[in-house]
Write an enzyme that holds these catalytic residues in place. Structure first.
Site, mmCIF file in Angstrom:
data_model
loop_
_atom_site.group_PDB
_atom_site.id
_atom_site.type_symbol
_atom_site.label_atom_id
_atom_site.label_comp_id
_atom_site.label_asym_id
_atom_site.label_seq_id
_atom_site.Cartn_x
_atom_site.Cartn_y
_atom_site.Cartn_z
ATOM 1 N N ASP A 95 -6.593 -2.470 4.124
ATOM 2 C CA ASP A 95 -5.309 -1.828 4.448
ATOM 3 C C ASP A 95 -5.024 -1.845 5.952
ATOM 4 O O ASP A 95 -4.272 -1.008 6.455
ATOM 5 C CB ASP A 95 -5.257 -0.382 3.909
ATOM 6 C CG ASP A 95 -5.431 -0.328 2.394
ATOM 7 O OD1 ASP A 95 -4.994 -1.252 1.709
ATOM 8 O OD2 ASP A 95 -6.025 0.661 1.905
ATOM 9 N N GLU A 124 -10.036 -6.257 7.175
ATOM 10 C CA GLU A 124 -10.053 -4.790 7.280
ATOM 11 C C GLU A 124 -9.156 -4.201 6.194
ATOM 12 O O GLU A 124 -7.952 -4.495 6.151
ATOM 13 C CB GLU A 124 -9.529 -4.367 8.664
ATOM 14 C CG GLU A 124 -9.712 -2.896 8.932
ATOM 15 C CD GLU A 124 -8.908 -2.423 10.143
ATOM 16 O OE1 GLU A 124 -8.626 -1.223 10.224
ATOM 17 O OE2 GLU A 124 -8.551 -3.269 10.979
ATOM 18 N N THR A 183 -5.881 -8.760 5.801
ATOM 19 C CA THR A 183 -6.976 -9.177 6.683
ATOM 20 C C THR A 183 -8.262 -8.538 6.129
ATOM 21 O O THR A 183 -8.184 -7.673 5.239
ATOM 22 C CB THR A 183 -6.744 -8.696 8.134
ATOM 23 O OG1 THR A 183 -6.720 -7.267 8.131
ATOM 24 C CG2 THR A 183 -5.454 -9.247 8.721
ATOM 25 N N HIS A 195 0.858 -1.191 0.000
ATOM 26 C CA HIS A 195 0.000 0.000 0.000
ATOM 27 C C HIS A 195 0.895 1.243 0.000
ATOM 28 O O HIS A 195 1.862 1.304 0.770
ATOM 29 C CB HIS A 195 -0.910 -0.009 1.228
ATOM 30 C CG HIS A 195 -1.814 1.184 1.275
ATOM 31 N ND1 HIS A 195 -2.933 1.291 0.474
ATOM 32 C CD2 HIS A 195 -1.734 2.331 1.988
ATOM 33 C CE1 HIS A 195 -3.505 2.457 0.707
ATOM 34 N NE2 HIS A 195 -2.807 3.113 1.618
HETATM 35 C C1 GAR Z 1 1.514 0.943 -6.340
HETATM 36 O O1 GAR Z 1 1.905 2.227 -5.955
HETATM 37 C C2 GAR Z 1 0.827 0.217 -5.199
HETATM 38 O O2 GAR Z 1 1.374 0.522 -3.944
HETATM 39 C C3 GAR Z 1 -0.571 0.750 -5.320
HETATM 40 O O3 GAR Z 1 -0.826 0.822 -6.697
HETATM 41 C C4 GAR Z 1 0.401 1.000 -7.390
HETATM 42 C C5 GAR Z 1 0.537 -0.100 -8.408
HETATM 43 O O4 GAR Z 1 1.636 0.103 -9.244
HETATM 44 N N1 GAR Z 1 -1.514 -0.080 -4.646
HETATM 45 C C6 GAR Z 1 -2.632 0.356 -4.089
HETATM 46 O O5 GAR Z 1 -2.979 1.510 -4.116
HETATM 47 C C7 GAR Z 1 -3.460 -0.718 -3.426
HETATM 48 N N2 GAR Z 1 -4.607 -0.144 -2.787
HETATM 49 P P1 GAR Z 1 2.204 -1.068 -10.119
HETATM 50 O O6 GAR Z 1 1.033 -1.661 -10.886
HETATM 51 O O7 GAR Z 1 3.183 -0.399 -11.049
HETATM 52 O O8 GAR Z 1 2.850 -2.070 -9.210
#
Ligand code: GAR
Length: 214
Positions: free
Chosen positions: A142, A140, A138, A106
């Protein structure tokens, strides 16, 4: 070998960082996307990883989508499920099935800023540091126990985009580390928030970007 299945929705840069880390004992056996147009699918295919699409838009209910997703993931017989930019919230039944063997990354220092638009929110809040978190999943959203965090400075001229790029670089370091620990059998979650890395140093579980210059 531990069989790793990765769930994506888009670009797939974390998937690429994980694969390119060449983690001994990790076999990236499948990539599943909920979006057929996800760029990460092309990367997976280019390195010979089997791919599958379960398009959430073609299902009437979340339950039906998750049932299909579950069946698809199970076809790969995973030891570990890795959410890498997977942008659907997963229901309790799916999450419980993979409890203790599903990780997520995250883009914030949880528990700050769960949900979306984390970089803009960190800027708006005036945070001086920001970062990313790898955690067990989990029910919840994040909210699962934290495995490792990467911390970056927030610079005066930052926009959500420049900050996101800095955070992404640290994501690409901490996610392979977390998966390496899991594959080595060193990642222990003893319920609640308590995660332990067997034989690890406390400082291994936080990654600082030390310099302000880029
Ligand atoms: C990343 O920054 C990841 O942390 C985020 O999406 C991006 C995906 O980039 N994830 C979330 O926001 C999950 N809720 P990527 O497809 O280049 O790995």
């Amino acid at each position: 070998m531990k069989r790793v299945v990765t769930l994506i929705s888009g670009r797939g840069s974390n998937l690429q960082a994980l694969v390119e880390a060449r983690i001994p004992g990790a076999a990236f056996v499948g990539v599943v996307s909920n979006r057929p147009e996800a760029k990460g699918l092309a990367f997976a295919r280019s390195v010979g990883i089997e791919t599958a699409v379960v398009d959430h838009r073609t299902f009437e209910t979340r339950e039906a989508f998750e049932e299909a997703l579950h069946a698809t993931v199970e076809r790969f017989n995973p030891d570990l499920v890795v959410l890498a930019g997977f942008m659907r919230v997963l229901g309790e039944e799916f999450v419980r099935y993979y409890e203790g063997r599903m990780l997520n990354i995250h883009p914030s220092l949880l528990p700050a800023f769960p949900g979306l638009n984390t970089h803009a929110r960190a800027l708006a809040a005036g945070c001086r540091v920001h970062g990313a978190t790898v955690h067990f999943v989990t029910p919840e959203v994040d909210g699962g126990p934290i495995v490792i965090q990467g911390v970056v400075p927030v610079l005066p001229k930052d926009t959500a985009e420049t900050l996101a790029a800095r955070v992404l670089r640290v994501e690409h370091r901490i996610y392979p580390q977390a998966v390496r620990w899991f594959v080595e059998g060193r990642l222990r979650w003893r319920g609640g928030g308590g995660v332990e890395v067997v034989g690890g140093r406390v400082e291994d579980r936080v990654w600082f970007v030390p310099a302000l210059e880029e």
